[in-house]
Design a protein around this motif. Sequence first.
Motif, PDB file in Angstrom:
ATOM      1  N   UNK A  78       0.845  -1.195   0.000  1.00  0.00           N
ATOM      2  CA  UNK A  78       0.000   0.000   0.000  1.00  0.00           C
ATOM      3  C   UNK A  78       0.878   1.242   0.000  1.00  0.00           C
ATOM      4  N   UNK A  79       0.751   2.063  -1.022  1.00  0.00           N
ATOM      5  CA  UNK A  79       1.567   3.272  -1.123  1.00  0.00           C
ATOM      6  C   UNK A  79       1.072   4.401  -0.231  1.00  0.00           C
ATOM      7  N   UNK A  80      -0.091   4.215   0.385  1.00  0.00           N
ATOM      8  CA  UNK A  80      -0.631   5.224   1.296  1.00  0.00           C
ATOM      9  C   UNK A  80      -0.089   4.938   2.699  1.00  0.00           C
ATOM     10  N   UNK A  81       1.137   5.418   2.951  1.00  0.00           N
ATOM     11  CA  UNK A  81       1.812   5.121   4.207  1.00  0.00           C
ATOM     12  C   UNK A  81       1.073   5.706   5.403  1.00  0.00           C
ATOM     13  N   UNK A  82       0.409   6.840   5.226  1.00  0.00           N
ATOM     14  CA  UNK A  82      -0.363   7.424   6.316  1.00  0.00           C
ATOM     15  C   UNK A  82      -1.465   6.497   6.792  1.00  0.00           C
ATOM     16  N   UNK A  83      -2.141   5.835   5.863  1.00  0.00           N
ATOM     17  CA  UNK A  83      -3.184   4.879   6.218  1.00  0.00           C
ATOM     18  C   UNK A  83      -2.598   3.713   7.001  1.00  0.00           C
ATOM     19  N   UNK A  84      -1.487   3.161   6.521  1.00  0.00           N
ATOM     20  CA  UNK A  84      -0.867   2.011   7.183  1.00  0.00           C
ATOM     21  C   UNK A  84      -0.380   2.405   8.574  1.00  0.00           C
ATOM     22  N   UNK A  85       0.207   3.598   8.678  1.00  0.00           N
ATOM     23  CA  UNK A  85       0.656   4.077   9.986  1.00  0.00           C
ATOM     24  C   UNK A  85      -0.511   4.220  10.952  1.00  0.00           C
ATOM     25  N   UNK A  86      -1.603   4.827  10.500  1.00  0.00           N
ATOM     26  CA  UNK A  86      -2.769   4.989  11.356  1.00  0.00           C
ATOM     27  C   UNK A  86      -3.293   3.651  11.848  1.00  0.00           C
ATOM     28  N   UNK A 202       3.357  17.718   7.545  1.00  0.00           N
ATOM     29  CA  UNK A 202       4.331  17.570   6.470  1.00  0.00           C
ATOM     30  C   UNK A 202       4.093  16.290   5.664  1.00  0.00           C
ATOM     31  N   UNK A 203       3.796  15.215   6.382  1.00  0.00           N
ATOM     32  CA  UNK A 203       3.604  13.919   5.739  1.00  0.00           C
ATOM     33  C   UNK A 203       2.519  13.129   6.429  1.00  0.00           C
ATOM     34  N   UNK A 204       2.408  11.840   6.094  1.00  0.00           N
ATOM     35  CA  UNK A 204       1.334  10.994   6.625  1.00  0.00           C
ATOM     36  C   UNK A 204      -0.019  11.697   6.469  1.00  0.00           C
ATOM     37  N   UNK A 347       5.413   9.957  -9.116  1.00  0.00           N
ATOM     38  CA  UNK A 347       5.922   8.640  -8.767  1.00  0.00           C
ATOM     39  C   UNK A 347       5.832   8.329  -7.278  1.00  0.00           C
ATOM     40  N   UNK A 348       5.437   9.279  -6.477  1.00  0.00           N
ATOM     41  CA  UNK A 348       5.288   9.046  -5.045  1.00  0.00           C
ATOM     42  C   UNK A 348       6.587   9.038  -4.260  1.00  0.00           C
ATOM     43  N   UNK A 349       7.700   9.423  -4.899  1.00  0.00           N
ATOM     44  CA  UNK A 349       8.991   9.388  -4.214  1.00  0.00           C
ATOM     45  C   UNK A 349       9.078  10.494  -3.168  1.00  0.00           C
ATOM     46  N   UNK A 350       8.675  11.695  -3.518  1.00  0.00           N
ATOM     47  CA  UNK A 350       8.739  12.798  -2.553  1.00  0.00           C
ATOM     48  C   UNK A 350       7.791  12.548  -1.384  1.00  0.00           C
ATOM     49  N   UNK A 351       6.676  11.873  -1.622  1.00  0.00           N
ATOM     50  CA  UNK A 351       5.746  11.546  -0.541  1.00  0.00           C
ATOM     51  C   UNK A 351       6.395  10.578   0.444  1.00  0.00           C
ATOM     52  N   UNK A 352       7.170   9.633  -0.075  1.00  0.00           N
ATOM     53  CA  UNK A 352       7.861   8.681   0.789  1.00  0.00           C
ATOM     54  C   UNK A 352       8.841   9.400   1.709  1.00  0.00           C
ATOM     55  N   UNK A 353       9.519  10.412   1.179  1.00  0.00           N
ATOM     56  CA  UNK A 353      10.451  11.185   2.004  1.00  0.00           C
ATOM     57  C   UNK A 353       9.704  11.923   3.110  1.00  0.00           C
ATOM     58  N   UNK A 356       8.632   9.564   5.755  1.00  0.00           N
ATOM     59  CA  UNK A 356       9.720   8.967   6.535  1.00  0.00           C
ATOM     60  C   UNK A 356      10.167   9.865   7.678  1.00  0.00           C
ATOM     61  N   UNK A 357      10.058  11.167   7.520  1.00  0.00           N
ATOM     62  CA  UNK A 357      10.570  12.110   8.522  1.00  0.00           C
ATOM     63  C   UNK A 357       9.993  11.867   9.914  1.00  0.00           C
ATOM     64  N   UNK A 358       8.670  11.731  10.078  1.00  0.00           N
ATOM     65  CA  UNK A 358       8.141  11.581  11.443  1.00  0.00           C
ATOM     66  C   UNK A 358       8.564  10.306  12.143  1.00  0.00           C
ATOM     67  N   UNK A 359       9.054   9.303  11.412  1.00  0.00           N
ATOM     68  CA  UNK A 359       9.507   8.070  12.040  1.00  0.00           C
ATOM     69  C   UNK A 359      10.644   8.278  13.014  1.00  0.00           C
ATOM     70  N   UNK A 360      11.412   9.348  12.822  1.00  0.00           N
ATOM     71  CA  UNK A 360      12.508   9.647  13.744  1.00  0.00           C
ATOM     72  C   UNK A 360      12.022  10.420  14.974  1.00  0.00           C
ATOM     73  N   UNK A 361      10.716  10.727  15.018  1.00  0.00           N
ATOM     74  CA  UNK A 361      10.167  11.541  16.108  1.00  0.00           C
ATOM     75  C   UNK A 361       9.187  10.757  16.975  1.00  0.00           C
ATOM     76  N   UNK A 362       8.160  10.136  16.341  1.00  0.00           N
ATOM     77  CA  UNK A 362       7.146   9.461  17.155  1.00  0.00           C
ATOM     78  C   UNK A 362       7.670   8.146  17.730  1.00  0.00           C
ATOM     79  N   UNK A 363       6.953   7.641  18.736  1.00  0.00           N
ATOM     80  CA  UNK A 363       7.337   6.410  19.454  1.00  0.00           C
ATOM     81  C   UNK A 363       8.697   6.530  20.129  1.00  0.00           C
ATOM     82  N   UNK A 364       9.067   7.730  20.483  1.00  0.00           N
ATOM     83  CA  UNK A 364      10.380   7.974  21.077  1.00  0.00           C
ATOM     84  C   UNK A 364      11.350   8.425  20.014  1.00  0.00           C
TER      85      UNK A 364
END
Length: 379
Positions: A78-86, A202-204, A347-353, A356-364
């Motif tokens: 699924x290219x909708x990473x925000x959905x998968x994260x939620x 910014x993302x998700x 192509x969804x590449x900039x969306x992936x970037x 990816x940014x919030x992964x370094x912030x949430x969950x610690x």
Amino acid sequence: MEFGWNEGQRARYDQVLERTRAAFPTPPGAGHGFYTRGDWLKLGEIGMLGSCLPEEYGGQSLGALDTARVVEAVGRGCADTGLVFGAAAHTFACAVPIAAFGGAELRRRLLPGLAAGRLIAGNAMTEPEAGSDSSRLATVATPVDGGYVLNGTKSFVSNGPAADVFVTYATVDPKAAFLGVTGLVVDRDTPGLIVGKPYEKMGMNSCPAGAVTFEDCFVPGDRVLGGAGAGAAIFQHSMGWERACLFALYLGLQDRLLEQCVAHARERRQFGRRIGEFQAVSHRIADMKLRLESARLLLYRACWSMDEGDPSVLAIALSKLAVSEGVLASAADAVRVFGGRGYLREDGIEAALRDAVPGTIFSGTSEIQRQLIVKEIGL
């Protein structure tokens, strides 16, 4: 040591990947809004939402490692990473603590809907002045006859604007620090619960997030998780699942980015040659593969420790750090491999970037993970 998957595990991964690609065939386009209830029900049908929940409530009773593989497959398909994260936040930060620490009636009432996708859950922990320091929550739960009265505000509640139910944490005894924190489950329609407008992020982007405020909000005693004062331990339990299993979605994202970059490097030509023949490009892709496989092994090891009944703080922190920093670096590399096209939305590449940014912030944050690592090794 065993590095392979058995036939059943391989079949489950392939089936989830195939069903995910069929359910979400195209990447979300520019201006794509929040996920829909239909999207959520699809994830329930695929099996992601109930992967680690008990079978008696509609789940699959999978362990952490097999659950991570399901999340990884959905993150890849699924290219909708925000959905998968939620969906992952809903499962690991909300459904898991309800299943592990909720009373029998609470589990019976909520878990089937959470597993099937009929209900959406939001984790209300972070506060404006209490992000990483979860032992100093300003939200207060005052004991009264029959339960507690909640007062306070939570920020950055993923799924918050859409959620039907919230798992939240509040201070019952300020003098007891983390031993004074209690976990509670609150229905959206509870008087005094106010859901704020979605943030612009910014993302998700498809995952709505916002503030939740409690104003003299009464919560019955049977909605307490694990008893008064158990909230900090319950939160850390859910964080173990989240930092390990949730981040498997980023392994799937990296797999997808790697496939796109390899295909692009084979097809795109410059100066009469495929760009994949230039070491500046091929070595960048090699580094993407190295980050992916290194993070994958660390994540699987962290999940293995959980399944062994002895979750390793060190292994989980290493996994979370490696996956989150690795996907951020690889998403930036993917933009460079695609060049100008990587900067466009097609192509969804900039969306992936951006995702990816919030992964370094949430969950610690990454800094918190480094602190955990050096503490565990005796520094």
